[in-house]
Design a protein around this motif. Structure first.
Motif, PDB file in Angstrom:
ATOM      1  N   GLN A 450     -10.012  -2.012 -12.439  1.00  0.00           N
ATOM      2  CA  GLN A 450      -8.925  -2.358 -11.520  1.00  0.00           C
ATOM      3  C   GLN A 450      -8.558  -1.172 -10.645  1.00  0.00           C
ATOM      4  O   GLN A 450      -8.655  -0.011 -11.041  1.00  0.00           O
ATOM      5  CB  GLN A 450      -7.715  -2.894 -12.287  1.00  0.00           C
ATOM      6  N   ARG A 460       2.574   4.707  -9.410  1.00  0.00           N
ATOM      7  CA  ARG A 460       1.308   4.008  -9.628  1.00  0.00           C
ATOM      8  C   ARG A 460       1.382   2.627  -8.989  1.00  0.00           C
ATOM      9  O   ARG A 460       2.393   1.949  -9.076  1.00  0.00           O
ATOM     10  CB  ARG A 460       1.050   3.839 -11.134  1.00  0.00           C
ATOM     11  N   ARG A 461       0.292   2.251  -8.366  1.00  0.00           N
ATOM     12  CA  ARG A 461       0.246   0.901  -7.819  1.00  0.00           C
ATOM     13  C   ARG A 461      -1.092   0.277  -8.189  1.00  0.00           C
ATOM     14  O   ARG A 461      -2.154   0.828  -7.895  1.00  0.00           O
ATOM     15  CB  ARG A 461       0.404   0.932  -6.302  1.00  0.00           C
ATOM     16  N   ILE A 462      -1.040  -0.842  -8.863  1.00  0.00           N
ATOM     17  CA  ILE A 462      -2.244  -1.520  -9.311  1.00  0.00           C
ATOM     18  C   ILE A 462      -2.495  -2.719  -8.422  1.00  0.00           C
ATOM     19  O   ILE A 462      -1.576  -3.491  -8.135  1.00  0.00           O
ATOM     20  CB  ILE A 462      -2.089  -1.985 -10.777  1.00  0.00           C
ATOM     21  N   THR A 463      -3.726  -2.836  -7.969  1.00  0.00           N
ATOM     22  CA  THR A 463      -4.092  -4.059  -7.263  1.00  0.00           C
ATOM     23  C   THR A 463      -4.615  -5.046  -8.290  1.00  0.00           C
ATOM     24  O   THR A 463      -5.613  -4.776  -8.954  1.00  0.00           O
ATOM     25  CB  THR A 463      -5.187  -3.770  -6.219  1.00  0.00           C
ATOM     26  N   PRO A 464      -3.919  -6.151  -8.459  1.00  0.00           N
ATOM     27  CA  PRO A 464      -4.345  -7.091  -9.502  1.00  0.00           C
ATOM     28  C   PRO A 464      -5.655  -7.752  -9.112  1.00  0.00           C
ATOM     29  O   PRO A 464      -5.970  -7.901  -7.940  1.00  0.00           O
ATOM     30  CB  PRO A 464      -3.206  -8.107  -9.558  1.00  0.00           C
TER      31      PRO A 464
END
Lengths: 960, 197
Positions: A450, A460-464
């Motif tokens: 991911q 933090r930024r997560i791209t789903p």
């Protein structure tokens, strides 16, 4: 018997609405949930059969949706069964669609272990109402969805293009609490707390009738006012009405909206009326006389008095009355499509199922018989679509046909879920990403794979990872065929087991049906087997005492109102008149404008050409020259609007030149280039086109110049003075005061029409308008509203438009207008017909016109248009009307005409010397036109043979 | 209605040594494209006695979120043992996963966590000062407690104050009997939500 309440619902909540799916396998309920509105979908089988009810492997509840924020007042399946619409106190209408390919799932975190066996997903939220939505209704064929609300409005949604709104019907002054569509689709009716029932036309969405009298005594005491239209369309039955202080269900006749009859007997207000979808006829018993009986309808009436009555329109008393079926008011009724079963729901949170036998109700008419009834009364509008439904099982034989059908389907599908266009377009990309990788693999590597970034502020930024698109609700099967989705960690199995085994868990809802033991005393009422099925409360079954009472309990009768005055107020009539009046005046001026635009000169001369030629000539001789003499050196300037670059013609009469002789000067400026020429006599009128300029002078001479001022013809001597002069392209048309008409083709130096007398078309009328088409066809409009053109090939006058023609007023072909084709507004046909060509505007007013009449009128009108366009040689208009005409034929199913049309367009496949077939018409290749017509034909599966036949021949010809 | 529905949370790496990071695999579904990110947090309840021992283990933005079904793994470091009262290190506590949209919390998922020594010796005679290296964390993954709140999903207008909980199992959950010790009252929860705890 008391059942164990399921742990997800500890107490009963009111059920406001129930609706059986068209396929009869499931039903939906809507009502109050824990803290939200609740829509639930249930399996029908356990309701119908005791063994299924006892079988714990049979799911009772299929899906529940908590998405409504507040109480759900209405749930309705679309006629095709694909969608479920729900409306609630949260002011929203939600449209649901089943998502395929997803296995059972729990509501996450719900310990109740109740699985949603089916996944229903909200595909559209319709927002417009500013108050609670009380009722929703799908129109026949699911063209529209209507919703009504306590905001006093009814909103019509385009069901093929959600969330598009068609219109908002305003007029009620109180809470609107019920809706019903006319089965033919011509009207929608609404009932509100403002003591009125209103009928709205679907043609123009105006009010057709406002019925108030039966409701004058009513108070706004019922939660819903669900009215219903009979399946034959002849009767509309209201909810709560009053007659002599007694609650009734008012019967409103379609014919004149008369209110002479009602259903009487309920002790409290009627909340819901629901017609059985079937029309019945008396069961023929062996030995009984075989005389055919009149078909009748069956209607169920539910009331606040907690009782239910079922009526046949052939009987004066109710077929059956059931008292004390519930603890609280009845809220909604739904019949099965077979007409033999009925679900009734109540505020007390229960749903009851009743089933009837054919002996009790009679023999239901088949769909064909029902269609023929519709056809007899209204024409065939219902029949077409019904046969279309039958056609859905037809095998498509031709790949091209399949293509058109699929195109049509995909276009309707994309239309139906416009909000999802985005994700759909990216779907292929996604699939390729996931290709060959199971969800299992994805999950194993998700943490590594991911995308994680840091935002500007260091977070933090997560791209789903998108694992499924939300299109119309169908998830990609590739992702979910590996059900159950097992987690990589073993702990998940723990979590999954309970819900997989939930079906057999004791807490599972199981409906507690019971069959009434018939009291021997009660032999007269029909032996209905009756079960209760508990809905929102699941298995929390309570058995209430109930009895089926003899019919006498209700004082039942069809009453004749003492004063048989229809409750129709006349308010709509003056309004219509006023509207009409307004139209007339406004379009009058339009008309004037149009004629002015055509020829600035013309309006001045209009009255001068009378039928009595001699008199006119007199008048002209005296009047015109005098006037022009008096105004010596009068400068007249004309602008010809239709010309591309503007050309100004200026005439100066009686310019004095040498030796006292007087000449006229014609000046012309075009694109800044000027020229002028001199004429011996003063100019009476002038006209021009892009190619030439024509001038008629007082001495009845007609001169024609090229656009650069070159004289093209020697002066033409006319018999009588010119009344009207037109130039179009290289054609010149002259209408003389002697009521003759001539057209010359200047290019070929040839007469197209030679001194043709207008006498044959003029009879006590005068010419009000004249024009010359681009193809050199002269058109004359008369003061009586008729327009003629002279066909030089037929050498006769042909009627092309008649403003008084009732066909024009009654033809309704709007359904055949294609959005791609902008209406041709500039062609000669359109000019001459002008505003009178307002398709079906009047047709809607003539509500009494039977459908088949209107259909024939439309057909006749369209054929007139085609023929007129052909005679006028107006190519664009011909093509336009041809497409409308063929679409109309396709819709109405006129195969013979279609075939003849195709045959004419195709012509002989094998050419021979003797064939007289012309490959072109009005500038179009006929086979090209056929190519345009074929896709229209392809839209109706019924014509697939015809389609294939001509498609093949076209292909054959192309390959040649 | 809520635009985001949590479909599943899988607890990964469970049970695991106390110092291992938490890993939750979250699957959610979004009705329509979200213009803003979702913010997820993992909160470790250090002590049942007081909220002041709550630790936000991590917070993470998740986006962009188009309409559809999505999943991601939320990993956060184990709690700072220095902030946990020694008396509460061993036994049952709670870990929470929350999600907010436009600073409004719309879902809260709670799990019981049981921390215990794997070594029977230590279990019998736990050291006074907890030995975190020997502790095993076991999240009771099969029994998530989900509380949902209605929020204002649209950008403008007032925030919806009436947080409404939709606790699907309001009365059924009992503290797992297998777990010794006391179940901590969870003070940070709204009074009306997980009252059964």
């Amino acid at each position: 018997r008391l059942g164990k309440a399921p742990d997800w619902s500890t107490h009963r909540k009111p059920i406001f609405s129930v609706d059986i799916h068209p396929d009869g396998t499931k039903f939906a309920t809507g009502g109050q949930g824990e803290d939200s509105g609740k829509v639930m979908i249930w399996n029908m089988a356990p309701v119908l059969r005791e063994e299924d009810e006892k079988n714990e492997d049979v799911h009772k509840m299929l899906c529940q949706m908590d998405n409504h924020l507040a109480c759900v007042n209405c749930v309705r399946w679309s006629n095709n069964g694909l969608y479920l619409a729900s409306g609630g106190d949260d002011k929203l209408v939600m449209v649901w669609k089943r998502a395929a390919f997803i296995g059972p799932s729990t509501v996450f975190g719900s310990s109740s272990k109740l699985a949603n066996v089916e996944q229903w997903r909200c595909v559209t939220i319709l927002r417009n109402h500013t108050g609670d939505v009380m009722d929703v209704a799908w129109s026949p064929h699911d063209v529209w969805l209507a919703s009504c609300s306590v905001d006093n409005t009814i909103v019509i949604w385009n069901a093929r293009k959600f969330p598009e709104m068609v219109t908002c019907l305003r007029g009620h002054t109180g809470l609107v609490k019920g809706l019903t569509w006319d089965p033919v689709g011509k009207y929608v009716a609404s009932q509100a707390d403002d003591h009125s029932l209103k009928v709205w036309r679907t043609v123009d969405w105006q009010m057709e009738a406002n019925i108030t009298k039966p409701f004058n005594e009513c108070g706004g005491t019922t939660h819903v006012l669900r009215l219903s239209w009979s399946p034959d369309g002849q009767y509309l039955v209201s909810a709560h009405a009053m007659n002599n202080s007694g609650p009734t269900a008012q019967i409103v006749e379609r014919d004149g909206w008369k209110t002479n009859m009602d259903f009487v007997g309920h002790r409290k207000a009627v909340t819901v009326v629901k017609f059985n979808p079937k029309i019945f006829k008396k069961k023929q018993k062996n030995g009984s006389s075989n005389k055919p009986s009149c078909p009748y309808c069956c209607c169920a009436v539910g009331s606040k008095d907690r009782s239910l009555s079922v009526w046949l329109t052939s009987l004066k008393r109710p077929l059956v009355v059931i008292h004390d079926l519930f603890d609280k008011s009845i809220m909604d009724i739904s019949w099965t499509l077979t007409g033999l079963g009925m679900l009734v729901c109540s505020m007390d949170g229960t749903v009851a199922y009743l089933d009837f036998s054919l002996d009790e109700l009679g023999d239901p008419l088949s769909e064909e018989e029902k269609n023929s009834i519709h056809q007899n009364i209204y024409g065939k509008s219902m029949a077409i679509t019904n046969t279309e439904a039958q056609l859905s099982t037809t095998i498509i034989e031709n790949p091209e046909m399949l293509k058109y059908q699929q195109q049509r389907q995909t276009s309707t599908q994309t239309n139906s879920a416009p909000g999802t266009v985005g994700p759909e377009s990216s779907a292929p990309k996604l699939n390729s990403v996931m290709n060959g990788e199971s969800l299992e693999d994805i999950r194993k590597n998700l943490l590594k794979k991911q995308v994680e970034t840091r935002t500007a502020d260091g977070r933090r930024r997560i791209t789903p990872l998108c694992i499924a698109q939300l299109d119309t609700g169908d998830f990609s099967p590739a992702l979910f065929n590996s059900v159950p989705i097992l987690p990589s960690g073993s702990s998940m199995s723990n979590q999954l087991t309970p819900h997989l085994s939930s079906d057999s868990s004791p807490g599972q809802p199981s409906s507690l049906g019971f069959r009434p033991s018939h009291d021997p005393m009660l032999t007269s009422p029909p032996a209905n087997s009756l079960k209760t099925y508990l809905s929102n409360s699941g298995p929390g079954g309570q058995i209430r005492p109930f009895r089926i009472e003899p019919i006498k309990a209700l004082d039942s009768r069809f009453t004749e109102r003492s004063k048989a005055t229809p409750g129709l107020t006349s308010s709509s009539t003056p309004a219509q008149k006023e509207c009409k009046l307004k139209e007339d005046t406004s379009s009058d001026s339009e008309d004037k404008m149009a004629s002015i635009n055509k020829n600035l000169m013309y309006s001045k001369r209009k009255p001068e050409l009378m039928i009595d030629g001699g008199e006119v000539v007199e008048k002209r001789k005296k009047g015109r020259p005098r006037k022009e003499k008096m105004t010596t050196s009068m400068v007249q300037s004309f602008t010809q609007v239709s010309m591309e670059p503007s050309v100004f013609l200026e005439v100066e009469n009686e310019v004095t030149v040498v030796a006292g002789s007087k000449l006229s000067q014609l000046r012309c400026s075009k694109d800044g280039r000027d020229w002028n020429t001199l004429l011996p006599s003063s100019v009476v009128t002038a006209a021009g086109s892009s190619d030439l300029i024509a001038v008629a002078s007082e001495d009845r001479m007609l001169s024609v110049f090229s656009s650069c001022g070159r004289r093209l013809l020697p002066a033409i001597q006319l018999a009588t003075p010119v009344s009207a002069l037109h130039c179009t392209a290289h054609f010149v048309m002259v209408v003389t005061a002697g009521a003759t008409l001539s057209v010359w083709d200047v290019q070929k130096q040839k007469a197209l029409v030679r001194n043709e007398s207008l006498q044959s078309i003029l009879s006590d009328t005068s010419v009000s308008q004249s024009l010359l088409t681009q193809q050199g066809v002269p058109v004359v409009g008369l003061s009586n509203g008729k327009s003629f053109c002279f066909s030089s090939s037929l050498e006769t006058w042909s009627l092309i438009a008649d403003k008084a023609d009732s066909l024009v007023q009654c033809a309704d072909f709007r359904g055949c207008l294609s959005s791609h084709d902008a209406p041709v507004s500039s062609g000669p046909l359109a000019v001459m017909q002008g505003r009178y060509l307002n398709a079906g505007r009047l047709a809607s007013r003539l509500s009494s016109t039977p459908h088949h009449m209107q259909q024939s009128m439309t057909l006749a009108f369209l054929e007139n248009q085609l023929a007129s366009a052909l005679t006028l040689q107006s190519g664009q208009e011909y093509r336009y009307w041809l497409l409308i005409y063929s679409r109309f034929l396709v819709n109405e199913g006129s195969e013979h005409r279609l075939r003849e049309l195709c045959k004419e367009l195709l012509g002989p496949v094998h050419t021979s010397a003797t064939t007289s077939w012309e490959p072109t018409t009005v500038g179009f290749r006929k086979r090209e036109l056929l190519r345009e017509v074929l896709p229209v034909i392809g839209e109706n599966l019924r014509f697939q043979r015809l389609f294939t036949e001509y498609q093949d021949q076209l292909e054959l010809l192309r390959n040649k | 209605m809520a635009k985001v529905q949590v479909l599943n949370v899988a607890v990964l790496d469970n049970p695991s040594p106390f110092r291992n990071p938490f890993q939750f695999e979250i699957t959610f579904e979004c009705m329509e494209d979200l213009p803003e990110d979702l913010e997820w947090k993992i909160i470790y309840v250090g002590s049942a006695e007081s909220e002041e021992y709550d630790q936000i283990l991590d917070s993470v933005l998740v986006g962009p979120v188009p309409a559809g079904r999505h999943m991601f793994v939320f990993q956060a470091d184990a709690p700072n043992t220095g902030l946990i009262p020694e008396s509460d290190a061993v036994g049952v506590t709670v870990v929470l996963i929350t999600c907010t949209y436009r600073s409004q919390e719309f879902i809260r998922i709670g799990y019981y966590v049981n921390n215990e020594y794997t070594d029977p010796e230590l279990r019998e005679n736990p050291p006074i000062k907890p030995d975190y290296t020997q502790l095993q964390r076991n999240i009771l993954a099969s029994n998530p407690r989900v509380t949902r709140f209605h929020i204002n999903w649209e950008g403008s207008a007032e925030r919806m104050e009436d947080s409404e909980n939709v606790d699907p199992s309001s009365n059924s959950m009992l503290p797992p009997s297998c777990l010794p010790g006391k179940a901590p009252p969870i003070g940070i929860l709204p009074d009306n939500s997980m009252d059964c705890l």
